[in-house]
Design a protein around this motif. Structure first.
Motif, PDB file in Angstrom:
ATOM      1  N   GLN A 265      -5.306  -9.367  -6.921  1.00 27.95           N
ATOM      2  CA  GLN A 265      -4.617  -8.571  -5.787  1.00 27.95           C
ATOM      3  C   GLN A 265      -3.887  -9.730  -5.065  1.00 27.95           C
ATOM      4  O   GLN A 265      -2.438  -9.296  -4.763  1.00 27.95           O
ATOM      5  CB  GLN A 265      -5.404  -7.824  -5.049  1.00 27.95           C
ATOM      6  CG  GLN A 265      -5.708  -6.323  -5.586  1.00 27.95           C
ATOM      7  CD  GLN A 265      -4.557  -5.517  -5.371  1.00 27.95           C
ATOM      8  OE1 GLN A 265      -3.742  -5.716  -4.560  1.00 27.95           O
ATOM      9  NE2 GLN A 265      -4.547  -4.649  -6.098  1.00 27.95           N
TER      10      GLN A 265
ATOM     11  N   TYR B 245      -0.498  -4.744   1.741  1.00 30.27           N
ATOM     12  CA  TYR B 245      -1.348  -4.112   1.223  1.00 30.27           C
ATOM     13  C   TYR B 245      -2.226  -4.649   0.214  1.00 30.27           C
ATOM     14  O   TYR B 245      -3.496  -4.501   0.211  1.00 30.27           O
ATOM     15  CB  TYR B 245      -0.770  -2.763   0.556  1.00 30.27           C
ATOM     16  CG  TYR B 245      -0.051  -1.693   1.611  1.00 30.27           C
ATOM     17  CD1 TYR B 245      -0.833  -0.841   2.097  1.00 30.27           C
ATOM     18  CD2 TYR B 245       1.366  -1.815   1.625  1.00 30.27           C
ATOM     19  CE1 TYR B 245      -0.336  -0.174   3.353  1.00 30.27           C
ATOM     20  CE2 TYR B 245       1.804  -0.783   2.499  1.00 30.27           C
ATOM     21  CZ  TYR B 245       1.138  -0.299   3.379  1.00 30.27           C
ATOM     22  OH  TYR B 245       1.732   0.786   4.391  1.00 30.27           O
ATOM     23  N   ASN B 246      -1.571  -5.523  -0.709  1.00 30.24           N
ATOM     24  CA  ASN B 246      -2.289  -6.488  -1.512  1.00 30.24           C
ATOM     25  C   ASN B 246      -3.198  -7.501  -0.826  1.00 30.24           C
ATOM     26  O   ASN B 246      -4.361  -7.759  -1.188  1.00 30.24           O
ATOM     27  CB  ASN B 246      -1.364  -7.308  -2.507  1.00 30.24           C
ATOM     28  CG  ASN B 246      -0.365  -6.332  -3.065  1.00 30.24           C
ATOM     29  OD1 ASN B 246       0.717  -6.142  -2.582  1.00 30.24           O
ATOM     30  ND2 ASN B 246      -0.662  -5.550  -4.112  1.00 30.24           N
TER      31      ASN B 246
ATOM     32  N   VAL C 275     -10.084   0.614  -0.757  1.00 34.38           N
ATOM     33  CA  VAL C 275      -9.202   0.196  -1.532  1.00 34.38           C
ATOM     34  C   VAL C 275      -8.101   1.048  -2.322  1.00 34.38           C
ATOM     35  O   VAL C 275      -7.239   1.035  -2.325  1.00 34.38           O
ATOM     36  CB  VAL C 275      -9.821  -0.764  -2.569  1.00 34.38           C
ATOM     37  CG1 VAL C 275      -8.874  -1.126  -4.023  1.00 34.38           C
ATOM     38  CG2 VAL C 275     -10.448  -2.167  -2.065  1.00 34.38           C
ATOM     39  N   ASP C 276      -8.772   2.491  -2.804  1.00 35.25           N
ATOM     40  CA  ASP C 276      -8.231   3.278  -3.163  1.00 35.25           C
ATOM     41  C   ASP C 276      -6.641   3.805  -2.364  1.00 35.25           C
ATOM     42  O   ASP C 276      -5.790   4.220  -2.684  1.00 35.25           O
ATOM     43  CB  ASP C 276      -8.961   4.497  -3.845  1.00 35.25           C
ATOM     44  CG  ASP C 276      -9.830   4.335  -4.940  1.00 35.25           C
ATOM     45  OD1 ASP C 276      -9.588   3.365  -5.367  1.00 35.25           O
ATOM     46  OD2 ASP C 276     -10.896   4.907  -5.270  1.00 35.25           O
TER      47      ASP C 276
ATOM     48  N   ARG D   9       2.002   2.537  -2.350  1.00 38.83           N
ATOM     49  CA  ARG D   9       3.033   2.776  -3.606  1.00 38.83           C
ATOM     50  C   ARG D   9       4.088   3.395  -2.884  1.00 38.83           C
ATOM     51  O   ARG D   9       5.432   2.898  -3.220  1.00 38.83           O
ATOM     52  CB  ARG D   9       2.674   3.985  -4.091  1.00 38.83           C
ATOM     53  CG  ARG D   9       1.601   3.303  -5.330  1.00 38.83           C
ATOM     54  CD  ARG D   9       1.042   4.691  -6.077  1.00 38.83           C
ATOM     55  NE  ARG D   9      -0.148   4.355  -6.591  1.00 38.83           N
ATOM     56  CZ  ARG D   9      -1.156   5.289  -7.310  1.00 38.83           C
ATOM     57  NH1 ARG D   9      -0.967   6.631  -7.134  1.00 38.83           N
ATOM     58  NH2 ARG D   9      -2.297   4.923  -7.637  1.00 38.83           N
TER      59      ARG D   9
ATOM     60  N   ASP E 294      -4.229   1.664  -2.081  1.00 40.89           N
ATOM     61  CA  ASP E 294      -3.556   1.555  -3.077  1.00 40.89           C
ATOM     62  C   ASP E 294      -2.586   2.729  -3.227  1.00 40.89           C
ATOM     63  O   ASP E 294      -1.223   2.853  -3.516  1.00 40.89           O
ATOM     64  CB  ASP E 294      -4.224   1.809  -4.215  1.00 40.89           C
ATOM     65  CG  ASP E 294      -3.693   1.872  -5.591  1.00 40.89           C
ATOM     66  OD1 ASP E 294      -2.765   0.919  -5.957  1.00 40.89           O
ATOM     67  OD2 ASP E 294      -3.726   2.665  -6.505  1.00 40.89           O
ATOM     68  N   ARG E 295      -3.119   4.021  -2.653  1.00 39.71           N
ATOM     69  CA  ARG E 295      -2.124   5.299  -2.591  1.00 39.71           C
ATOM     70  C   ARG E 295      -1.175   5.186  -1.568  1.00 39.71           C
ATOM     71  O   ARG E 295       0.067   5.394  -2.065  1.00 39.71           O
ATOM     72  CB  ARG E 295      -3.286   6.463  -2.171  1.00 39.71           C
ATOM     73  CG  ARG E 295      -2.593   7.797  -2.494  1.00 39.71           C
ATOM     74  CD  ARG E 295      -3.373   8.933  -1.742  1.00 39.71           C
ATOM     75  NE  ARG E 295      -3.762   8.903  -0.410  1.00 39.71           N
ATOM     76  CZ  ARG E 295      -3.018   9.242   0.559  1.00 39.71           C
ATOM     77  NH1 ARG E 295      -1.809   9.782   0.130  1.00 39.71           N
ATOM     78  NH2 ARG E 295      -3.248   9.132   1.925  1.00 39.71           N
TER      79      ARG E 295
ATOM     80  N   ALA F  27      -6.316  -5.485   0.830  1.00 42.87           N
ATOM     81  CA  ALA F  27      -7.153  -5.127  -0.292  1.00 42.87           C
ATOM     82  C   ALA F  27      -7.801  -6.379  -0.793  1.00 42.87           C
ATOM     83  O   ALA F  27      -9.218  -6.108  -0.983  1.00 42.87           O
ATOM     84  CB  ALA F  27      -6.263  -4.405  -1.520  1.00 42.87           C
TER      85      ALA F  27
END
Lengths: 704, 108
Positions: free
Chosen positions: A252, A207-208, A191-192, A199, A195-196, A211
């Motif tokens: 999310q 991506y949402n 998930v991190d 962006r 998120d990275r 996740a």
């Protein structure tokens, strides 16, 4: 006659460096002296006197030897250069053939991607084939294969993003590979990373969604409920494991549905890779393309399914808790979610998953709207979700109507695997180009196999030369072949059989090429075995005959010819193969296990196998008890080394390009299988576009 | 009367080419025909014929081929090539001029 032999040795002393010339001239001088001796003897001289007289009139041995050496020096030097050249030709021949044979396996190299670059030997073949022949740049190689010096696939693909840090396509590719390879383990890390990387692409819901899907998998579970009986459809019960995580996941999701678009960029990356690879001009190039397309991972699909399964469950929980407005907010997102996924559905499988989500919505959402007292909306949602499902439903129904054996009878192996599921019917004529391309591909494999047999023959001949040289403890006879004799061996031994075979295969009635290779298998095997037998035995026999004739001229002992029974049996075996290979289709029904072709092929094949084993056994036996013919066998082995090498060159340089050209022609002609830059086959791309546009139309209608 | 071997040098090639112009011949046969036609005037060392034949073959003026003779033994037959025919004509012409010149000097 010892003196005669001694004198002949002295006369030819200056020719030692070329055993063939020495033997040839020795034989000529011997013939002269024997005739002279016979004449002198007829005039009443004793044998000894006749010999003395003949030698006296022949002249001084030194003078004759010097004269012969001087007269033949130019010829001997020329032959020495030819020998050197012939020896130097063998190595490039082996290299060319090895490269050509490896090139055949280039389709396998991409397969390694499927195994996470674990099969290093496939990479090795890639170095010698695709990269060599296509000349990819380092950057192109990185995009195609990732950095395969890195330890695992995630790192290998991350290397592409490292090189182009803000490229949205490579970023999504890296996350997809990460998701696939980590298999949901260590959720927080994934998930991190999502998120990275996400962006860089703020307006992308992709991506949402993934996740949210990953978190949902950890937050909830589906437990199978035992049915009333074993035949009943299994039922599942929702089980909540982590409420906080569920809420985080749904937040999310909500962020995602409010974004402008959803793009996994899979198709963009695939198109980029296929563009680097170029249009396939060969069957194996198409396999390469299919493998690259098949290697595209779609782990995001299971995340989409998680959302479609658990979002209604979450809405149900909210309704139970009296949070109706919040529940309604979630329920009303279903169309936007489907719209997002449909816009990113570039493969048949993604369209089908999207359709499955629409079906889940049609089943699960109306009862929830009912609970909220919105009966009319519930009915509309059921209808709308049903209408989105309609194009796929209609396509599936049409697919069920397809009957008959067109694909199994007239399709290539690939078309009968990839096309029938697409729900379109084709005639045998439409399937012909891909079927022919597949036949040519297998002909190329046969050519490579013949080359390998000839190469193996060259190795055996080289070993035999060494063996006889050691065993006879002498310089073996090295024949300098006459150009015409070599042309005859190559013409009759390799060119003629290939031309005859290619010409006969043009006639569908004889070749059976109106059927696919699976249906026509016995005939095809007979045709290719026949070609292989003809080329190898013809080159072997013609070379053997040339060496035998030459050795007899030179007075070298030759072994007795093969027995009549052997010859008759060989011709019978070969004859049966000819019949099996070209028996007209009407007499050889395809698919039939009692096919006469198969029976004839087996009998002919068995006869030839037995004869080949016998011949190999005979040659092996000769190694141990054939010393009297050592010069002959040494000469034959040396000559075979040359003719086999030249045959390999002829086959590779003449017939391989012809087959390549024909294969490329069939691929250009094809309208079904080849030339897709977005799917496994051209026709699959059409089907996906058709279904997507149907769903788009349905979505536009329901939006109104 | 036997001819001096120095005089013979240089004559062997035109003689061989001329003989092969009539028919294909093997080495021993050439010797026999020369001896017969010259009444053994040319005292050839038979062994020296072969270097000469091989030189002509290397120059492409004659060709050779092994054949099985009537007595069942292999013999190497020589034949004149097209290039050899041209050469032979030139050599005969050359000899004719040479002989004429020598005759003019010796018998004028």
């Amino acid at each position: 006659m010892d003196k005669l032999n001694q004198s002949l040795d002295l006369f030819t002393e200056g020719l030692r460096s070329d055993p063939e010339i020495r033997l040839d001239i020795r034989k000529e001088l011997q013939s002269h002296l024997e005739e002279k001796i016979a004449e002198e003897t007829a005039q009443g001289h004793s044998n000894q006197e006749s010999l003395e007289l003949a030698l006296k009139t022949f002249g001084s041995p030194v003078e004759v030897a010097d004269g012969l050496a001087a007269a033949n020096r130019k010829r001997m030097n020329f032959r020495a250069r030819i020998r050197l050249l012939a020896g130097a030709l063998l190595i490039p021949t082996v290299i060319i053939c090895a490269l050509v044979s490896l090139n055949m396996a280039s389709g396998l190299t991409s397969l390694n991607i499927l195994f996470g670059n674990k099969l290093q030997f496939l990479n090795t073949s890639r170095i010698f084939t695709a990269d060599f022949f296509r000349g990819y740049t380092a950057e192109q190689k990185l995009i195609l294969y990732g950095d395969d010096t890195r330890k695992n696939r995630i790192e290998q693909q991350k290397a592409i993003l490292d090189k182009f840090p803000e490229n949205k396509v490579y970023a999504a590719n890296y996350i997809i590979v990460f998701l696939d390879q980590s298999d949901g383990k260590d959720m927080n890390l994934i998930v991190d990373e999502i998120d990275r990387v996400g962006r860089f692409d703020q307006e992308n819901a992709f991506y949402n969604y993934i996740a949210a899907g990953i978190m949902l998998k950890s937050a909830c579970d589906e437990v199978q409920v035992p049915g009333e009986n074993s035949k009943a459809k299994p039922q599942y019960r929702f089980e909540l494991k982590d409420r906080a995580l569920l809420e985080k996941a749904m937040r999310q999701y909500m962020i995602g549905v409010n974004k402008k678009y959803c793009r996994s960029y899979s198709m963009d990356f695939l198109k980029e890779k296929l563009q680097i690879m170029g249009d396939p001009e060969s069957f194996i190039g198409h396999i390469d393309q299919i493998v690259v397309a098949a290697c595209f991972l779609l782990p995001n699909l299971s995340q989409y399914r998680n959302i479609s399964k658990y979002m209604p469950e979450y809405a149900g929980i909210l309704i139970k808790e009296g949070k109706n407005q919040e529940a309604l907010q979630y329920l009303n997102t279903w169309k936007q979610f489907i719209r997002h996924i449909n816009s990113d559905s570039d493969y048949l499988i993604t369209v089908l998953v999207m359709d499955a989500i629409a079906r889940i919505d049609a089943e699960k959402l109306p009862p929830l709207y009912d609970k909220l007292g919105m009966t009319e909306v519930a009915r509309t949602v059921a209808e709308e979700a049903g209408s989105i499902h309609k194009p796929v439903q209609e396509w599936k129904n049409a697919r069920k109507q397809i009957t008959g054996n067109t694909f199994s009878d007239h399709g290539s192996i690939l078309s009968s695997v990839l096309i029938p599921a697409l729900g379109r019917e084709f005639t045998g004529k439409e399937l012909a180009p891909s079927r022919y391309a597949e036949y040519v591909f297998f002909q190329k494999i046969t050519l490579a196999a013949i080359n390998l047999v000839l190469l193996a023959g060259m190795v055996c001949a080289a070993v035999a030369v060494l063996f006889w040289r050691v065993r006879s403890n002498s310089r073996l006879l090295l024949l300098a072949p006459q150009p015409l004799a070599v042309l005859k061996i190559l013409g009759m031994g390799s060119v003629m059989p290939c031309i005859a075979c290619l010409a006969l295969l043009q006639i569908e009635l004889l070749s059976g090429y109106s059927y696919g290779i699976v249906a026509n298998f016995p005939k095809f095997i007979a045709q290719m075995t026949l070609l292989m037998m003809l080329i190898t035995t013809a080159v072997l026999t013609l070379t053997g005959r040339y060496v035998t004739d030459r050795c007899r001229e030179l007075g070298v002992a030759t072994p007795p010819p093969s027995g009549r029974i052997y010859k008759i049996s060989f011709m019978t075996g070969l004859g049966l193969l000819v019949i099996a290979a070209f028996i007209p289709l009407s007499m050889s029904p395809p698919h039939s296990p009692q096919s006469p072709t198969a029976a004839i092929l087996i009998i002919g094949g068995l006869i030839l196998t037995v004869l080949v084993i016998l011949r190999i056994g005979q040659w092996t036996a000769v190694l141990f008890c054939g010393k009297e013919y050592s010069v002959y066998y040494g000469a034959a082995a040396r000559m075979l080394l040359l003719t086999f090498a030249l045959a390999v060159l002829v086959l590779t340089c003449i017939f391989r390009p012809i087959l390549d050209w024909r294969e490329a022609g069939y691929i250009r002609e094809d309208k079904i299988m080849f030339g897709s830059t977005e799917s496994f086959t051209r026709i699959e791309g059409d089907v996906v576009r058709y279904l997507k546009s149907g769903i788009d139309q349905a979505l536009t209608k329901v939006s109104k | 009367m036997a001819v001096n071997s120095d005089m013979m040098r240089g004559m062997a090639e035109p003689i061989i080419l001329k003989l092969l112009n009539y028919k294909k011949m093997y080495g021993y046969e050439i010797i026999k025909v020369v001896n017969e036609k010259t009444n053994n005037a040319f005292q050839w060392k038979e062994g020296t014929l072969y270097p000469c034949l091989h030189r002509l073959e290397a120059d492409g003026l004659i060709d050779s081929e092994w054949e099985i003779a009537d007595n069942g033994k292999p013999r190497k037959y020589y034949t004149l090539t097209k290039k050899g025919q041209a050469k032979m004509a030139a050599k005969v012409e050359e000899w004719s001029h040479f002989a004429q010149a020598v005759n003019n000097l010796l018998f004028a």
